[in-house]
Design a protein around this motif. Structure first.
Motif, PDB file in Angstrom:
ATOM      1  N   GLU A  54      -1.050  -2.325   2.384  1.00  0.00           N
ATOM      2  CA  GLU A  54      -1.092  -2.125   0.936  1.00  0.00           C
ATOM      3  C   GLU A  54      -1.974  -3.165   0.262  1.00  0.00           C
ATOM      4  O   GLU A  54      -2.785  -2.839  -0.623  1.00  0.00           O
ATOM      5  CB  GLU A  54       0.330  -2.194   0.346  1.00  0.00           C
ATOM      6  CG  GLU A  54       1.249  -1.051   0.743  1.00  0.00           C
ATOM      7  CD  GLU A  54       1.837  -1.208   2.139  1.00  0.00           C
ATOM      8  OE1 GLU A  54       2.485  -0.264   2.610  1.00  0.00           O
ATOM      9  OE2 GLU A  54       1.634  -2.285   2.764  1.00  0.00           O
ATOM     10  N   ASP A  55      -1.845  -4.431   0.701  1.00  0.00           N
ATOM     11  CA  ASP A  55      -2.655  -5.496   0.100  1.00  0.00           C
ATOM     12  C   ASP A  55      -4.121  -5.374   0.485  1.00  0.00           C
ATOM     13  O   ASP A  55      -5.017  -5.666  -0.319  1.00  0.00           O
ATOM     14  CB  ASP A  55      -2.119  -6.863   0.520  1.00  0.00           C
ATOM     15  CG  ASP A  55      -0.858  -7.252  -0.257  1.00  0.00           C
ATOM     16  OD1 ASP A  55      -0.568  -6.579  -1.266  1.00  0.00           O
ATOM     17  OD2 ASP A  55      -0.192  -8.210   0.145  1.00  0.00           O
ATOM     18  N   LEU A  56      -4.370  -4.926   1.710  1.00  0.00           N
ATOM     19  CA  LEU A  56      -5.763  -4.746   2.146  1.00  0.00           C
ATOM     20  C   LEU A  56      -6.425  -3.635   1.334  1.00  0.00           C
ATOM     21  O   LEU A  56      -7.574  -3.761   0.897  1.00  0.00           O
ATOM     22  CB  LEU A  56      -5.812  -4.425   3.634  1.00  0.00           C
ATOM     23  CG  LEU A  56      -5.462  -5.578   4.580  1.00  0.00           C
ATOM     24  CD1 LEU A  56      -5.438  -5.093   6.025  1.00  0.00           C
ATOM     25  CD2 LEU A  56      -6.462  -6.729   4.431  1.00  0.00           C
ATOM     26  N   GLN A  57      -5.698  -2.531   1.130  1.00  0.00           N
ATOM     27  CA  GLN A  57      -6.240  -1.431   0.340  1.00  0.00           C
ATOM     28  C   GLN A  57      -6.462  -1.833  -1.113  1.00  0.00           C
ATOM     29  O   GLN A  57      -7.352  -1.320  -1.776  1.00  0.00           O
ATOM     30  CB  GLN A  57      -5.298  -0.227   0.420  1.00  0.00           C
ATOM     31  CG  GLN A  57      -5.247   0.412   1.805  1.00  0.00           C
ATOM     32  CD  GLN A  57      -4.172   1.486   1.911  1.00  0.00           C
ATOM     33  OE1 GLN A  57      -3.535   1.843   0.914  1.00  0.00           O
ATOM     34  NE2 GLN A  57      -3.958   2.005   3.105  1.00  0.00           N
ATOM     35  N   ALA A  58      -5.646  -2.789  -1.582  1.00  0.00           N
ATOM     36  CA  ALA A  58      -5.795  -3.267  -2.961  1.00  0.00           C
ATOM     37  C   ALA A  58      -6.856  -4.351  -3.080  1.00  0.00           C
ATOM     38  O   ALA A  58      -7.123  -4.839  -4.182  1.00  0.00           O
ATOM     39  CB  ALA A  58      -4.461  -3.797  -3.474  1.00  0.00           C
TER      40      ALA A  58
END
Length: 341
Positions: free
Chosen positions: A68-72
Motif C-alpha cells: 500500500e505504501d509503495l503504491q502510494a
C-alpha cells in the motif's frame, strides 16, 4: 576529541564507526544508493527486520515497505523530503522477512560526499510496535470508558426522571432513586471484579437477594445451570430483578407471610441455537390484577429485556409471572460499547 584520536589512522576511525553502527542493536540503520538499493545493513536491522546482511545487500529497500505504501509512493516521498528538507519522517507499518508487520518510527536522510554531492541515503528506524499497540489499547479503553460513562449517566437520568414521575412524594422519590442506583452500582462492582467481561446469572440473582436482605430467606428461591452474561445483559437483569423484588415486597408475593418468589432458568438447544429460558414466578401472594397504567418497573422490564429476546408479563391471579426467551449469543455479547442501550 574522539575524532582527533583517530585522525592519523583512517582505518582505525572506520573500525570505530563500524563498532558504533553494529552496537546500535535497537535501531535498524540502512544505507542505500541513489537507486534505492541497499548498501549497508547493521546488526539492528538484522534483528528487527530478519534478513541477514549477505542476503539483503544489493536488494531494493522497497522490500521493507508495505504494498500500500509503495503504491502510494511513500519511499519516493521520503527520499524527496531527505533531499529538500534534510530528513524524511517515517511513522508507519513495515514488513519483516517473514511477512509480518511492525510499526516503525524513524527518519531518512541524504548521504553526501566531502564535496557536497548526494551519494545515497541512510534510513534509521526503530521497532515501536509494542508502544503503538499500547497506545491503541489505551485509545480503545478510553473510548469504552467514555461510552460507559455516557450510558451510565443516561441510565441514572432515566432512573431519576421516572422515579420522580411515579412517586407520590419527594421522600418516596428519594428512596426509589437511591435504591435503584445502588442496585445498578452493585452490578457495576460485580463486573469490575471480572474485568468487565461479564458474570453469571446466579451471581446477579444472588447479588439482588443480598442487596435486598433476602439471601437467607426461604421465600426467595432460585435455581438454574451456570449461564454467562455479557456486561450489558448483566446490568439489565440487575435492574429488572431489583424492580421485581421491590414490587413483590410492596404489592406482590413478598408483601405477605405466605408468599414466595421462584426464579428458574435453563438453556435449550434449537438446531445449534442455544437459548435461555428465564422465569420469575410469584406464588401465595395477594390476588394480582394488571395495572391500569405502566409504572417505571413495568416499562423497564419490557423495554430493557426485549432488547435481548422475547419477553412476556402475565398478571395471573396467583401471582406475577415473567418469562424471557433469548438467544445466549446476544446475552453473552462482551463488547459493552457496541451493545444496544
Amino acid at each position: 576529541m574522539i575524532m582527533k584520536l583517530f585522525s592519523n589512522s583512517s582505518r582505525s576511525r572506520e573500525r570505530f564507526l563500524e563498532a558504533i553502527l553494529q552496537s546500535a542493536i535497537e535501531y535498524a540503520i540502512i544505507s542505500m544508493d541513489l537507486d534505492g538499493l541497499i548498501t549497508t545493513w547493521n546488526e539492528g536491522a538484522r534483528r528487527i527486520l530478519g534478513w541477514d546482511e549477505d542476503e539483503i545487500i544489493g536488494k531494493p529497500a522497497a522490500v521493507i515497505f508495505t504494498q500500500e505504501d509503495l503504491q502510494a509512493g511513500i519511499l519516493q516521498r521520503e527520499m524527496t523530503a531527505a533531499l529538500t528538507e534534510g530528513h524524511g519522517n517515517d511513522e508507519r507499518w513495515h514488513v519483516r522477512k517473514d511477512g509480518s508487520l511492525f510499526w516503525a518510527s524513524g527518519q531518512m536522510m541524504a548521504l553526501t560526499s566531502d564535496d557536497g554531492e548526494v551519494e545515497g541515503f541512510v534510513k534509521i528506524l526503530r521497532d515501536r510496535t509494542e508502544q503503538r499497540e499500547n497506545e491503541e489499547r489505551q485509545r480503545v479503553l478510553m473510548h469504552e470508558l467514555s461510552h460507559r460513562m455516557k450510558n451510565t449517566l443516561a441510565v441514572v437520568q432515566a432512573i431519576t426522571s421516572q422515579s420522580f414521575r411515579n412517586a407520590s412524594s419527594l421522600e418516596e422519590a428519594e428512596q426509589s432513586i437511591s435504591a435503584r442506583i445502588n442496585a445498578y452500582s452493585k452490578a457495576h462492582d460485580i463486573l469490575l471484579q471480572q474485568n468487565w467481561l461479564g458474570t453469571t446469572m446466579a451471581t446477579i440473582v444472588e447479588a439482588t437477594a443480598i442487596n435486598l436482605g433476602l439471601e437467607t430467606s426461604g421465600r426467595f428461591k432460585a435455581s438454574g445451570p451456570a449461564v454467562e452474561l455479557g456486561p450489558q445483559a448483566a446490568l439489565c437483569f440487575s435492574l429488572v430483578l431489583h424492580e421485581l423484588v421491590t414490587n413483590a415486597n410492596k404489592y406482590g408475593a413478598l408483601s405477605v407471610d405466605t408468599g414466595t418468589v421462584e426464579i428458574e432458568w435453563s438453556v435449550r438447544d434449537e438446531a445449534g441455537d442455544k437459548r435461555l429460558n428465564f422465569t420469575w414466578q410469584e406464588v401465595g401472594g395477594p390476588a394480582v390484577e394488571a395495572p391500569s397504567k405502566k409504572g417505571f418497573g413495568t416499562r423497564l422490564v419490557s423495554s430493557s429485556l426485549s432488547a435481548f429476546g422475547e419477553v412476556s408479563l402475565e398478571y395471573a391471579p396467583t401471582g406475577l409471572i415473567l418469562r424471557v426467551d433469548a438467544p445466549l449469543q446476544k446475552l453473552q455479547y462482551k463488547n459493552y460499547s457496541d451493545a444496544e442501550e
